[in-house]
Design a protein around this motif. Structure first.
Motif, mmCIF file in Angstrom:
data_model
loop_
_atom_site.group_PDB
_atom_site.id
_atom_site.type_symbol
_atom_site.label_atom_id
_atom_site.label_comp_id
_atom_site.label_asym_id
_atom_site.label_seq_id
_atom_site.Cartn_x
_atom_site.Cartn_y
_atom_site.Cartn_z
ATOM 1 N N SER A 62 0.815 -1.213 0.000
ATOM 2 C CA SER A 62 0.000 0.000 0.000
ATOM 3 C C SER A 62 0.850 1.265 0.000
ATOM 4 O O SER A 62 0.312 2.367 0.072
ATOM 5 C CB SER A 62 -0.912 0.021 1.237
ATOM 6 N N HIS A 63 2.162 1.104 -0.075
ATOM 7 C CA HIS A 63 3.048 2.258 -0.011
ATOM 8 C C HIS A 63 3.005 3.038 -1.313
ATOM 9 O O HIS A 63 2.977 2.452 -2.405
ATOM 10 C CB HIS A 63 4.483 1.816 0.275
ATOM 11 N N PRO A 64 3.014 4.354 -1.251
ATOM 12 C CA PRO A 64 2.970 5.184 -2.466
ATOM 13 C C PRO A 64 4.106 4.882 -3.428
ATOM 14 O O PRO A 64 3.918 4.967 -4.654
ATOM 15 C CB PRO A 64 3.060 6.618 -1.923
ATOM 16 N N GLN A 65 5.301 4.508 -2.897
ATOM 17 C CA GLN A 65 6.424 4.230 -3.787
ATOM 18 C C GLN A 65 6.215 2.947 -4.614
ATOM 19 O O GLN A 65 6.935 2.711 -5.582
ATOM 20 C CB GLN A 65 7.742 4.126 -3.006
ATOM 21 N N ASP A 66 5.215 2.133 -4.224
ATOM 22 C CA ASP A 66 4.930 0.898 -4.974
ATOM 23 C C ASP A 66 3.746 1.060 -5.931
ATOM 24 O O ASP A 66 3.203 0.064 -6.437
ATOM 25 C CB ASP A 66 4.631 -0.246 -3.999
ATOM 26 N N LEU A 67 3.354 2.302 -6.196
ATOM 27 C CA LEU A 67 2.178 2.539 -7.029
ATOM 28 C C LEU A 67 2.324 1.941 -8.430
ATOM 29 O O LEU A 67 1.364 1.392 -8.981
ATOM 30 C CB LEU A 67 1.918 4.049 -7.127
ATOM 31 N N GLN A 68 3.525 2.013 -8.994
ATOM 32 C CA GLN A 68 3.717 1.474 -10.340
ATOM 33 C C GLN A 68 3.487 -0.041 -10.356
ATOM 34 O O GLN A 68 2.878 -0.580 -11.306
ATOM 35 C CB GLN A 68 5.136 1.799 -10.829
ATOM 36 N N ILE A 69 3.935 -0.715 -9.293
ATOM 37 C CA ILE A 69 3.707 -2.167 -9.206
ATOM 38 C C ILE A 69 2.218 -2.448 -9.067
ATOM 39 O O ILE A 69 1.680 -3.367 -9.693
ATOM 40 C CB ILE A 69 4.486 -2.756 -8.014
ATOM 41 N N ILE A 70 1.533 -1.644 -8.256
ATOM 42 C CA ILE A 70 0.091 -1.824 -8.067
ATOM 43 C C ILE A 70 -0.644 -1.657 -9.399
ATOM 44 O O ILE A 70 -1.523 -2.453 -9.755
ATOM 45 C CB ILE A 70 -0.440 -0.816 -7.022
ATOM 46 N N GLU A 71 -0.270 -0.634 -10.166
ATOM 47 C CA GLU A 71 -0.934 -0.400 -11.450
ATOM 48 C C GLU A 71 -0.701 -1.559 -12.412
ATOM 49 O O GLU A 71 -1.608 -1.960 -13.160
ATOM 50 C CB GLU A 71 -0.440 0.911 -12.049
ATOM 51 N N THR A 72 0.510 -2.120 -12.398
ATOM 52 C CA THR A 72 0.793 -3.272 -13.255
ATOM 53 C C THR A 72 -0.079 -4.462 -12.871
ATOM 54 O O THR A 72 -0.618 -5.165 -13.741
ATOM 55 C CB THR A 72 2.284 -3.661 -13.149
ATOM 56 N N GLU A 73 -0.230 -4.695 -11.564
ATOM 57 C CA GLU A 73 -1.054 -5.812 -11.112
ATOM 58 C C GLU A 73 -2.520 -5.598 -11.469
ATOM 59 O O GLU A 73 -3.227 -6.546 -11.816
ATOM 60 C CB GLU A 73 -0.903 -6.000 -9.598
ATOM 61 N N ILE A 74 -2.990 -4.362 -11.420
ATOM 62 C CA ILE A 74 -4.380 -4.082 -11.807
ATOM 63 C C ILE A 74 -4.608 -4.451 -13.266
ATOM 64 O O ILE A 74 -5.627 -5.049 -13.631
ATOM 65 C CB ILE A 74 -4.721 -2.599 -11.546
#
Length: 610
Positions: A62-74
């Motif tokens: 949930s960390h902001p620095q991991d947003l790119q990883i989150i978007e890829t998983e979405i």
């Protein structure tokens, strides 16, 4: 029945400390005793709750620095679990203010139009106190209901807890189910109504099951539907219960005979609202619908073989049964004709409706012919020759291919080459100079059958006798898409005006340029007028004789013309345009000389032996 075979990727999102990782760790039968990692490794469920599918659960940070990883998983997700904690109201507020908008933005930026189904998990329910939600029920809290009303992509809300393991397996089962049996294509949570696409698909199923075509599913028809979809009949008590539910919830859903289309719609809306989307999807798929709610490609767009298509015996039997369904012989109103209102019902579930709307033109009597069984079958033969893809799509919508005895829509037709000896439908091209009587000839032939409108004019369709048996003839003038030299023509009618001395020369010049394989019939038009000698080196009769053709036929004898054209189509070598007589004479002379030389050779050889 097609077995489902798919891999489902479920991505778990949510604020920090809402229990995402704990829920995933609680899934195995024997959870690990090791300390929980910050982000759980992807977990593959070896035995999915849904047969034929395998599921991978993906945890996220949930960390902001991991947003790119989150978007890829979405982007890679098939379904998304959004988790909030019951003891953290801010995590619930972020569902609508941050997480759902994030999912939408990522998918839209990726150019995708299809939303991902979302399961909202109200976690740590054990810390709230009070009664727990029973497994499988939607969350009773008002905030969950408001979420589902606000966001169409939210499929289910469920209360759960990793400690104790409450509704954990159910949570991920619902996530998988939302992919295999998606809710969004069927139901609009904003309006609490079935989607237009779902209504169209269910209406088609209702009409296919209504075998007696009375607008109501009686007990026998309901049982047939139940057995087809679920392989088990309903008991009489269950049948009465279904009708009672519909009767209590609709104004016109039940009659003394059975369940109406309105009642059928209500039943499926009720299934979906109770979380039983699989019930509706099983019915849709059993009747040939894909995940898009359109018909499956193997039904609607089967692979065709051959240069052209005609009705197979199975296709002909299906269409005869279909006509009988809409004009039952045991009914008082049976008259062998499909009236306009009946035709509207017949085509109600087909794309673009009636394919023959405004196609039938009045004949010489000034009246358009009624849609009899013969006309019905003839129009299908024409459609198959003109546009086989559309014809097969319509057959699929009308139910062909659902019966086990007719396994695919492609079996409704026989693919064959243009030269196939079993062909029974042929095209004939009418050629001639301006004002020579071509249109009148087409309309005269149409009086023996049908006159159909085309984009460029008119064409006659009629059944004609031949040495091979009855054949269907489609007679028209050429167009830009089908010039006289086109391979689509099986025969040519060369028309000339007996009253115009220049007419035969015009059509003879055209005829000489046609392929030798095409059959040919010469027609003398305007036979009721004075015959004038033609300005041509030979008479029309001599022209035909020199090319092995029948003598010119009078346009006042449509039956003779139809027979001659049919013969020219089924045995084109008997009616070739042939070669000029001078060439034939030289060819015969050369053949005679060759035979003479061979005879002399063998005679000399016998003398030498002696």
């Amino acid at each position: 029945k097609k077995k489902m075979s798919r891999r489902i990727r479920v991505v778990v999102l949510g604020d920090a400390h809402v229990g995402k990782t704990s829920l995933i760790a609680a899934l195995p039968d024997e959870p690990s005793t090791e300390p929980l990692p910050a982000v759980h490794d992807p977990l593959e469920l070896g035995n999915s709750s849904l047969p034929g599918s395998r599921c991978t659960i993906v945890d996220t940070s949930s960390h902001p620095q991991d947003l790119q990883i989150i978007e890829t998983e979405i982007r890679q997700a098939d379904a998304i679990c959004l988790v909030y904690s019951v003891d953290n109201q801010e995590s619930f507020a972020h569902i609508s203010s941050y997480w759902v908008p994030l999912v939408r933005r990522v998918l839209q930026s990726n150019g995708e139009t299809n939303a991902r189904p979302i399961i909202v998990a109200c976690n740590k329910i054990n810390q709230r106190g009070g009664a727990h939600q029973r497994a499988g029920e939607r969350g009773p809290a008002e905030n969950m209901q408001s979420l589902m009303r606000e966001f169409q992509e939210i499929d289910t809300c469920i209360e759960c807890s990793a400690t104790p393991r409450f509704n954990v397996r159910e949570l991920f089962y619902f996530a998988q189910r939302s992919v295999v049996f998606p809710r969004a294509p069927l139901y609009n949570s904003h309006t609490r109504a079935l989607t237009p696409a779902a209504l169209r698909a269910l209406a088609r199923i209702f009409h296919l099951c209504d075998t007696d075509n009375d607008g109501v599913l009686n007990d026998n028809e309901l049982q047939a539907f139940q057995i087809r979809c679920f392989n088990a009949p309903l008991s009489q008590e269950e049948l009465r219960g279904v009708k009672e539910v519909v009767r209590n919830s609709t104004d016109h859903g039940v009659t003394s005979v059975g369940i109406t289309c309105e009642g059928f719609f209500y039943l499926h809306r009720n299934f979906i609202e109770r979380g039983m989307t699989e019930t509706t999807w099983i019915a849709l798929r059993r009747f040939g619908h894909a995940d898009t709610l359109e018909l499956r490609d193997d039904l609607a767009r089967p692979t065709l073989s051959g240069e052209l298509c005609e009705l197979s015996p199975a296709g002909l039997a299906f269409l005869n049964d279909l006509f009988t369904k809409f004009d039952p012989e045991d009914e008082e109103e049976h008259n062998g004709v499909l009236l306009p209102s009946v035709q509207a019902a017949l085509w109600a579930d087909c794309p673009d409706g009636n394919p023959w709307q405004d196609l039938l033109l009045p004949n010489s009597s000034g009246q358009a012919p009624p849609l009899t069984r013969s006309t019905f079958l003839t129009l299908w033969r024409v459609l198959l020759l003109d546009d086989p893809e559309r014809a097969l799509l319509l057959l699929a919508h009308l139910g062909y291919g659902l019966d086990d005895s007719r396994p695919t829509t492609a079996t409704a037709v026989s693919g064959m080459k243009r030269s196939h000896s079993r062909r029974t439908v042929f095209r004939a091209c009418v050629l001639g100079g301006p004002q020579c009587g071509k249109t009148t000839l087409i309309r005269t032939l149409a009086d023996r059958g049908l006159l159909l409108a085309t984009a460029t004019g008119e064409r006659a369709v009629l059944i004609a006798p031949s040495a091979r048996g009855p054949v269907t003839l489609i007679v028209s003038e050429p167009s830009d898409e089908t010039p006289p030299e086109s391979a689509c023509w099986d025969a040519v009618l060369l028309c000339f005006d007996q009253h115009d001395p220049a007419s035969f020369g015009q059509v003879a010049a055209v005829g000489e340029r046609l392929p030798l394989r095409v059959g040919c019939v010469v027609v003398a038009c305007k036979s009721d007028l004075l015959t004038i000698p033609q300005d041509f080196p030979v008479s029309p009769a001599d022209f035909c004789a020199s090319r092995g053709l029948r003598s010119p036929l009078s346009s006042t004898g449509p039956d003779a013309i139809a027979f001659a054209v049919a013969e020219a189509c089924v045995t084109p070598h008997s009616f070739p345009l042939g070669l000029p007589s001078s060439f034939l004479t030289k060819l015969l002379s050369a053949s005679a000389l060759l035979l003479t030389l061979v005879a002399v050779f063998f005679a000399v050889r016998r003398v030498n032996r002696h």
